[in-house]
Design a protein around this motif. Structure first.
Motif, PDB file in Angstrom:
ATOM      1  N   GLN A 131     -27.462  32.104   2.815  1.00  0.00           N
ATOM      2  CA  GLN A 131     -26.246  32.744   3.312  1.00  0.00           C
ATOM      3  C   GLN A 131     -25.017  31.862   3.065  1.00  0.00           C
ATOM      4  O   GLN A 131     -23.986  32.331   2.568  1.00  0.00           O
ATOM      5  CB  GLN A 131     -26.373  33.038   4.800  1.00  0.00           C
ATOM      6  CG  GLN A 131     -25.119  33.650   5.424  1.00  0.00           C
ATOM      7  CD  GLN A 131     -25.217  33.751   6.937  1.00  0.00           C
ATOM      8  OE1 GLN A 131     -26.280  33.586   7.518  1.00  0.00           O
ATOM      9  NE2 GLN A 131     -24.103  34.033   7.572  1.00  0.00           N
ATOM     10  N   ARG A 150     -26.691  37.986  -0.258  1.00  0.00           N
ATOM     11  CA  ARG A 150     -25.829  37.519   0.824  1.00  0.00           C
ATOM     12  C   ARG A 150     -25.917  38.426   2.047  1.00  0.00           C
ATOM     13  O   ARG A 150     -26.080  37.954   3.176  1.00  0.00           O
ATOM     14  CB  ARG A 150     -24.395  37.427   0.322  1.00  0.00           C
ATOM     15  CG  ARG A 150     -23.396  36.880   1.362  1.00  0.00           C
ATOM     16  CD  ARG A 150     -22.761  38.010   2.151  1.00  0.00           C
ATOM     17  NE  ARG A 150     -21.854  37.529   3.172  1.00  0.00           N
ATOM     18  CZ  ARG A 150     -21.363  38.278   4.137  1.00  0.00           C
ATOM     19  NH1 ARG A 150     -21.715  39.548   4.227  1.00  0.00           N
ATOM     20  NH2 ARG A 150     -20.539  37.784   5.047  1.00  0.00           N
ATOM     21  N   ALA A 168     -29.281  38.238   3.880  1.00  0.00           N
ATOM     22  CA  ALA A 168     -29.445  36.940   4.547  1.00  0.00           C
ATOM     23  C   ALA A 168     -28.593  36.877   5.812  1.00  0.00           C
ATOM     24  O   ALA A 168     -28.945  36.183   6.769  1.00  0.00           O
ATOM     25  CB  ALA A 168     -29.055  35.804   3.610  1.00  0.00           C
ATOM     26  N   THR A 169     -27.490  37.620   5.819  1.00  0.00           N
ATOM     27  CA  THR A 169     -26.610  37.631   6.980  1.00  0.00           C
ATOM     28  C   THR A 169     -27.098  38.602   8.046  1.00  0.00           C
ATOM     29  O   THR A 169     -27.121  38.284   9.234  1.00  0.00           O
ATOM     30  CB  THR A 169     -25.178  38.013   6.564  1.00  0.00           C
ATOM     31  OG1 THR A 169     -24.717  37.078   5.587  1.00  0.00           O
ATOM     32  CG2 THR A 169     -24.243  38.015   7.757  1.00  0.00           C
ATOM     33  N   GLU A 221     -21.803  32.662   0.592  1.00  0.00           N
ATOM     34  CA  GLU A 221     -20.450  32.763   1.137  1.00  0.00           C
ATOM     35  C   GLU A 221     -19.518  31.725   0.518  1.00  0.00           C
ATOM     36  O   GLU A 221     -18.332  32.002   0.300  1.00  0.00           O
ATOM     37  CB  GLU A 221     -20.502  32.608   2.655  1.00  0.00           C
ATOM     38  CG  GLU A 221     -21.162  33.802   3.346  1.00  0.00           C
ATOM     39  CD  GLU A 221     -21.269  33.626   4.845  1.00  0.00           C
ATOM     40  OE1 GLU A 221     -21.085  32.486   5.325  1.00  0.00           O
ATOM     41  OE2 GLU A 221     -21.558  34.621   5.534  1.00  0.00           O
TER      42      GLU A 221
END
Length: 291
Positions: A166, A232, A235-236, A170
């Motif tokens: 993550q 992403r 994973a968030t 980011e």
């Protein structure tokens, strides 16, 4: 991560224990042992100050041991090193109870505390070696794009694989936003915009009519936003589900590939501050043309 599985933390704790032991030994040099006192062992203090030692010296030495004991306070719990005392109902923490050696009816003798400190040091060394052996593999990840591995490294080594992915994703998005001036857009829209078929902000180098260049540009227009959504975003959003090292490795590799491709693209750099207003204007025009 469990502190007992972190080699760096274990070694730092061992350093604190060694400092405590050294401070205690210096404290004992200012005292004489009274284990042979006529009143019997365990009644009078285990040590008493030497006649030629000033109160200031004693206070400074005592303060030094107390500070070191505070820094090393986690060690007995980590190593489960406690001392059983017949006159006390609970096992005694040898570091926390060090001061009892200089009080009436001492719980511990100086030798008890020093021996316990040595055992703690040995146990911490063994724990650090085991923790190192159990660390997740780093083969392959250290050679990834520095943006990706730099963002993921600490979390990866601590075993936080999902957070490592993550954070890396980011960080890459943040760099793309800084480079293109599209900081107000969400990640998926940023990637769709910067690699758009019409007027892309970041362009694969070469003749746009070349089949390879065209394939790369069109592929990036799909790969980048798709990677953001599948890597992403998941994973968030799936915060409760930890990844395995293999799952995280595959995702970091995909991000690393994208980061290398972005580096190769032509377009504004993160230092092109003057370009940001123009890029925002072009984006507004592009949106208007799509109506």
């Amino acid at each position: 991560m469990d502190a007992s599985r972190n080699p760096e933390y274990l070694r730092k704790t061992a350093e604190a224990v060694a400092e405590f032991k050294e401070a205690l030994e210096a404290f004992l040099l200012l005292h004489v042992e009274t284990t042979e006192a006529p009143f019997g062992r365990g009644i009078v203090p285990a040590v008493t100050p030497k006649a030629d030692v000033s109160k200031e010296e004693l206070r400074a030495a005592s303060d030094r041991v107390a500070r070191a004991a505070g820094r090393a306070s986690a060690a007995p719990g980590l190593t489960q090193m406690y001392i059983g005392v017949s006159t006390f109902s609970q096992p005694v923490d040898p570091i926390a109870a060090w001061r009892s050696i200089a009080t009436p009816k001492p719980l511990l003798e100086p030798g008890d505390v020093l021996d316990a400190a040595e055992q703690i040091l040995g146990r911490l060394e063994a724990m650090a070696l085991r923790a190192e052996a159990e660390l997740p593999p780093t083969t392959g990840v250290e050679a990834m794009h520095p943006t990706i591995w730099g963002a993921a490294r600490k979390l990866w080594l601590d075993g936080h694989f999902r957070l490592a992915v993550q954070t890396a994703a980011e960080t890459l998005t943040t760099q793309v936003k800084a480079r293109t001036g599209l900081s107000s857009m969400d990640a998926t829209n940023v990637y769709e915009k910067v690699f758009a078929a019409r007027a892309p902000v970041l362009r694969w180098p070469g003749d746009a009519n070349d089949r390879t260049v065209s394939s790369m540009q069109n592929g990036l227009a799909k790969y980048a936003p798709g990677l953001n959504m599948t890597v992403r975003n998941t994973a968030t959003h799936e915060a409760a589900d930890e990844m395995t090292a293999q799952q995280a490795l595959e995702r970091l590799a995909a991000l690393s590939l994208l980061a290398h491709w972005i580096d190769e693209c032509e377009g504004p750099t993160s230092t092109d501050c003057e370009a940001a207003p123009l890029l925002r204007w072009l984006y507004a025009v592009d949106l208007w043309c799509r109506r």
